[in-house]
Design a protein around this motif. Structure first.
Motif, PDB file in Angstrom:
ATOM      1  N   TRP A 232     -20.032 116.972 -20.055  1.00 53.75           N
ATOM      2  CA  TRP A 232     -19.352 115.682 -19.929  1.00 53.75           C
ATOM      3  C   TRP A 232     -20.278 114.709 -19.212  1.00 53.75           C
ATOM      4  CZ3 TRP A 232     -17.320 112.898 -15.632  1.00 53.75           C
ATOM      5  CH2 TRP A 232     -16.484 111.834 -15.972  1.00 53.75           C
ATOM      6  N   GLU A 233     -20.602 113.608 -19.880  1.00 53.77           N
ATOM      7  CA  GLU A 233     -21.405 112.508 -19.335  1.00 53.77           C
ATOM      8  C   GLU A 233     -22.687 112.984 -18.652  1.00 53.77           C
ATOM      9  OE1 GLU A 233     -19.084 109.633 -17.177  1.00 53.77           O
ATOM     10  OE2 GLU A 233     -17.732 109.340 -18.873  1.00 53.77           O
ATOM     11  N   ASP A 234     -23.337 114.006 -19.186  1.00 53.23           N
ATOM     12  CA  ASP A 234     -24.614 114.537 -18.697  1.00 53.23           C
ATOM     13  C   ASP A 234     -24.567 115.084 -17.274  1.00 53.23           C
ATOM     14  OD1 ASP A 234     -25.931 113.881 -21.089  1.00 53.23           O
ATOM     15  OD2 ASP A 234     -26.361 111.855 -20.361  1.00 53.23           O
ATOM     16  N   ILE A 235     -23.394 115.186 -16.674  1.00 58.84           N
ATOM     17  CA  ILE A 235     -23.334 115.551 -15.262  1.00 58.84           C
ATOM     18  C   ILE A 235     -22.501 116.810 -14.997  1.00 58.84           C
ATOM     19  CG2 ILE A 235     -21.384 114.027 -14.688  1.00 58.84           C
ATOM     20  CD1 ILE A 235     -22.970 113.284 -12.120  1.00 58.84           C
ATOM     21  N   ILE A 236     -21.432 117.012 -15.785  1.00 60.14           N
ATOM     22  CA  ILE A 236     -20.516 118.135 -15.562  1.00 60.14           C
ATOM     23  C   ILE A 236     -20.536 119.068 -16.767  1.00 60.14           C
ATOM     24  CG2 ILE A 236     -18.107 118.821 -15.194  1.00 60.14           C
ATOM     25  CD1 ILE A 236     -19.278 117.350 -12.811  1.00 60.14           C
ATOM     26  N   LYS A 237     -20.688 120.359 -16.485  1.00 61.87           N
ATOM     27  CA  LYS A 237     -20.589 121.390 -17.519  1.00 61.87           C
ATOM     28  C   LYS A 237     -19.185 121.977 -17.426  1.00 61.87           C
ATOM     29  CE  LYS A 237     -24.028 124.126 -17.848  1.00 61.87           C
ATOM     30  NZ  LYS A 237     -25.001 125.176 -17.526  1.00 61.87           N
ATOM     31  N   ILE A 238     -18.521 122.056 -18.564  1.00 62.66           N
ATOM     32  CA  ILE A 238     -17.168 122.596 -18.627  1.00 62.66           C
ATOM     33  C   ILE A 238     -17.196 123.851 -19.498  1.00 62.66           C
ATOM     34  CG2 ILE A 238     -14.764 122.180 -19.291  1.00 62.66           C
ATOM     35  CD1 ILE A 238     -15.484 119.124 -19.142  1.00 62.66           C
ATOM     36  N   HIS A 239     -16.863 124.982 -18.892  1.00 62.48           N
ATOM     37  CA  HIS A 239     -16.698 126.235 -19.636  1.00 62.48           C
ATOM     38  C   HIS A 239     -15.202 126.443 -19.830  1.00 62.48           C
ATOM     39  CE1 HIS A 239     -20.830 127.551 -19.375  1.00 62.48           C
ATOM     40  NE2 HIS A 239     -20.823 127.443 -18.053  1.00 62.48           N
ATOM     41  N   VAL A 240     -14.795 126.674 -21.060  1.00 63.98           N
ATOM     42  CA  VAL A 240     -13.388 126.931 -21.363  1.00 63.98           C
ATOM     43  C   VAL A 240     -13.239 128.432 -21.615  1.00 63.98           C
ATOM     44  CG1 VAL A 240     -11.449 126.393 -22.881  1.00 63.98           C
ATOM     45  CG2 VAL A 240     -13.175 124.633 -22.378  1.00 63.98           C
ATOM     46  N   TYR A 241     -12.310 129.038 -20.885  1.00 62.74           N
ATOM     47  CA  TYR A 241     -12.017 130.472 -20.996  1.00 62.74           C
ATOM     48  C   TYR A 241     -10.605 130.659 -21.546  1.00 62.74           C
ATOM     49  CZ  TYR A 241     -16.096 131.704 -18.188  1.00 62.74           C
ATOM     50  OH  TYR A 241     -17.376 131.887 -17.738  1.00 62.74           O
ATOM     51  N   PRO A 242     -10.274 131.883 -21.944  1.00 60.97           N
ATOM     52  CA  PRO A 242      -8.884 132.158 -22.350  1.00 60.97           C
ATOM     53  C   PRO A 242      -7.904 131.777 -21.239  1.00 60.97           C
ATOM     54  CG  PRO A 242     -10.304 134.003 -22.914  1.00 60.97           C
ATOM     55  CD  PRO A 242     -11.135 133.061 -22.074  1.00 60.97           C
ATOM     56  N   ASP A 243      -6.648 131.605 -21.602  1.00 56.51           N
ATOM     57  CA  ASP A 243      -5.565 131.226 -20.680  1.00 56.51           C
ATOM     58  C   ASP A 243      -5.737 129.815 -20.127  1.00 56.51           C
ATOM     59  OD1 ASP A 243      -4.355 133.762 -20.989  1.00 56.51           O
ATOM     60  OD2 ASP A 243      -5.642 134.586 -19.410  1.00 56.51           O
ATOM     61  N   HIS A 244      -6.474 128.983 -20.860  1.00 60.33           N
ATOM     62  CA  HIS A 244      -6.677 127.581 -20.478  1.00 60.33           C
ATOM     63  C   HIS A 244      -7.290 127.454 -19.092  1.00 60.33           C
ATOM     64  CE1 HIS A 244      -4.592 126.538 -24.112  1.00 60.33           C
ATOM     65  NE2 HIS A 244      -3.608 127.326 -23.751  1.00 60.33           N
ATOM     66  N   ILE A 245      -8.244 128.350 -18.798  1.00 61.87           N
ATOM     67  CA  ILE A 245      -9.008 128.231 -17.562  1.00 61.87           C
ATOM     68  C   ILE A 245     -10.248 127.403 -17.869  1.00 61.87           C
ATOM     69  CG2 ILE A 245     -10.370 129.450 -15.829  1.00 61.87           C
ATOM     70  CD1 ILE A 245      -8.376 131.754 -16.034  1.00 61.87           C
ATOM     71  N   PHE A 246     -10.403 126.325 -17.132  1.00 60.85           N
ATOM     72  CA  PHE A 246     -11.538 125.410 -17.282  1.00 60.85           C
ATOM     73  C   PHE A 246     -12.378 125.508 -16.017  1.00 60.85           C
ATOM     74  CE2 PHE A 246      -9.126 124.088 -20.740  1.00 60.85           C
ATOM     75  CZ  PHE A 246      -9.711 123.051 -21.437  1.00 60.85           C
ATOM     76  N   VAL A 247     -13.652 125.853 -16.182  1.00 58.62           N
ATOM     77  CA  VAL A 247     -14.560 125.961 -15.047  1.00 58.62           C
ATOM     78  C   VAL A 247     -15.527 124.786 -15.087  1.00 58.62           C
ATOM     79  CG1 VAL A 247     -16.319 127.348 -13.889  1.00 58.62           C
ATOM     80  CG2 VAL A 247     -14.385 128.480 -15.021  1.00 58.62           C
ATOM     81  N   LEU A 248     -15.476 123.967 -14.039  1.00 52.30           N
ATOM     82  CA  LEU A 248     -16.372 122.820 -13.919  1.00 52.30           C
ATOM     83  C   LEU A 248     -17.538 123.210 -13.030  1.00 52.30           C
ATOM     84  CD1 LEU A 248     -13.775 120.022 -13.129  1.00 52.30           C
ATOM     85  CD2 LEU A 248     -14.567 120.816 -15.347  1.00 52.30           C
ATOM     86  N   SER A 249     -18.748 122.935 -13.503  1.00 56.01           N
ATOM     87  CA  SER A 249     -19.943 123.166 -12.693  1.00 56.01           C
ATOM     88  C   SER A 249     -20.939 122.060 -12.994  1.00 56.01           C
ATOM     89  CB  SER A 249     -20.527 124.557 -12.971  1.00 56.01           C
ATOM     90  OG  SER A 249     -20.911 124.661 -14.322  1.00 56.01           O
ATOM     91  N   SER A 250     -22.060 122.114 -12.323  1.00 59.29           N
ATOM     92  CA  SER A 250     -23.078 121.089 -12.489  1.00 59.29           C
ATOM     93  C   SER A 250     -23.854 121.292 -13.785  1.00 59.29           C
ATOM     94  CB  SER A 250     -24.039 121.160 -11.301  1.00 59.29           C
ATOM     95  OG  SER A 250     -25.192 120.422 -11.562  1.00 59.29           O
ATOM     96  N   ALA A 251     -23.968 120.228 -14.562  1.00 63.50           N
ATOM     97  CA  ALA A 251     -24.834 120.251 -15.746  1.00 63.50           C
ATOM     98  C   ALA A 251     -26.242 119.808 -15.358  1.00 63.50           C
ATOM     99  CB  ALA A 251     -24.286 119.342 -16.831  1.00 63.50           C
ATOM    100  N   ASN A 252     -26.341 119.073 -14.262  1.00 59.96           N
ATOM    101  CA  ASN A 252     -27.614 118.565 -13.782  1.00 59.96           C
ATOM    102  C   ASN A 252     -27.492 118.403 -12.263  1.00 59.96           C
ATOM    103  OD1 ASN A 252     -29.686 116.771 -12.895  1.00 59.96           O
ATOM    104  ND2 ASN A 252     -29.931 116.023 -14.984  1.00 59.96           N
ATOM    105  N   ALA A 253     -28.004 119.372 -11.507  1.00 61.37           N
ATOM    106  CA  ALA A 253     -27.844 119.376 -10.048  1.00 61.37           C
ATOM    107  C   ALA A 253     -28.372 118.098  -9.405  1.00 61.37           C
ATOM    108  CB  ALA A 253     -28.526 120.605  -9.444  1.00 61.37           C
ATOM    109  N   GLU A 254     -29.492 117.598  -9.891  1.00 55.20           N
ATOM    110  CA  GLU A 254     -30.062 116.386  -9.313  1.00 55.20           C
ATOM    111  C   GLU A 254     -29.122 115.193  -9.472  1.00 55.20           C
ATOM    112  OE1 GLU A 254     -33.909 113.762 -10.335  1.00 55.20           O
ATOM    113  OE2 GLU A 254     -34.346 115.865  -9.829  1.00 55.20           O
ATOM    114  N   LEU A 255     -28.543 115.042 -10.669  1.00 56.29           N
ATOM    115  CA  LEU A 255     -27.585 113.949 -10.883  1.00 56.29           C
ATOM    116  C   LEU A 255     -26.354 114.117 -10.010  1.00 56.29           C
ATOM    117  CD1 LEU A 255     -27.535 113.390 -14.760  1.00 56.29           C
ATOM    118  CD2 LEU A 255     -28.455 111.862 -13.005  1.00 56.29           C
ATOM    119  N   VAL A 256     -25.837 115.329  -9.921  1.00 54.46           N
ATOM    120  CA  VAL A 256     -24.630 115.575  -9.124  1.00 54.46           C
ATOM    121  C   VAL A 256     -24.888 115.271  -7.661  1.00 54.46           C
ATOM    122  CG1 VAL A 256     -23.026 117.354  -8.319  1.00 54.46           C
ATOM    123  CG2 VAL A 256     -23.635 117.235 -10.729  1.00 54.46           C
ATOM    124  N   GLU A 257     -26.015 115.748  -7.134  1.00 51.56           N
ATOM    125  CA  GLU A 257     -26.293 115.572  -5.708  1.00 51.56           C
ATOM    126  C   GLU A 257     -26.583 114.124  -5.336  1.00 51.56           C
ATOM    127  OE1 GLU A 257     -29.180 118.601  -4.736  1.00 51.56           O
ATOM    128  OE2 GLU A 257     -27.621 120.152  -4.779  1.00 51.56           O
TER     129      GLU A 257
END
Length: 154
Positions: free
Chosen positions: A13-38
């Motif tokens: 999402w917008e080059d900054i957030i990585k979204i992993h979708v798992y079963p049971d509608h679990i969404f894991v948000l993590s950094s897609a680009n640590a430098e941008l996030v920080e």
């Protein structure tokens, strides 16, 4: 990450957030680009757009949300944390929220969110992703938002 558990989909999402979708509608948000996030401070309107994007991905199903900040320092404004905690539209589409970190700076804003902002949905902090998944799966559906509880499991 979760042993034999398969990721259904991964989206950036917008080059900054990585979204992993798992079963049971679990969404894991993590950094897609640590430098941008920080270098970024997340504000409410931006997080509301992110939530709307996740609702499109889930096809309207309520989310079990994980924010995984173990590999990056995340800055969220205190105003945004307060607004997210109380926003009826966002909270009506979340079953529960797990916040995963192993760093002190992230623990500070997570503790503020859990203990001061006090989200309306069940929310809990973890240092272990597997325990976060286990806890999220124990949450069966949308609860009465006026009686939710928060806590820490670090």
């Amino acid at each position: 990450m979760m042993g034999s558990e398969a990721v259904i989909k991964t989206v950036i999402w917008e080059d900054i957030i990585k979204i992993h979708v798992y079963p049971d509608h679990i969404f894991v948000l993590s950094s897609a680009n640590a430098e941008l996030v920080e270098d970024h401070t997340f504000e409410f309107e931006e997080l509301k757009r992110l939530h709307a994007f996740m609702m499109e991905l889930s096809e309207g199903h309520p989310l079990r949300l994980v924010t995984d900040t173990r590999d990056v320092y995340v800055k969220v404004s205190t105003t945004a944390l307060k607004q997210i905690a109380k926003d009826d539209d966002m909270n009506a589409t979340k079953i529960a929220e797990a916040l995963v970190t192993t760093s002190l700076p992230n623990r500070l804003w997570i503790n503020f969110y859990l203990n001061i902002a006090r989200p309306k949905v069940p929310a809990k902090a973890f240092s272990n992703l597997e325990k976060a998944f286990e806890w999220l799966r124990s949450k069966n559906g949308i609860k009465d938002l006026s009686t939710s509880r928060t806590g820490t499991h670090m």
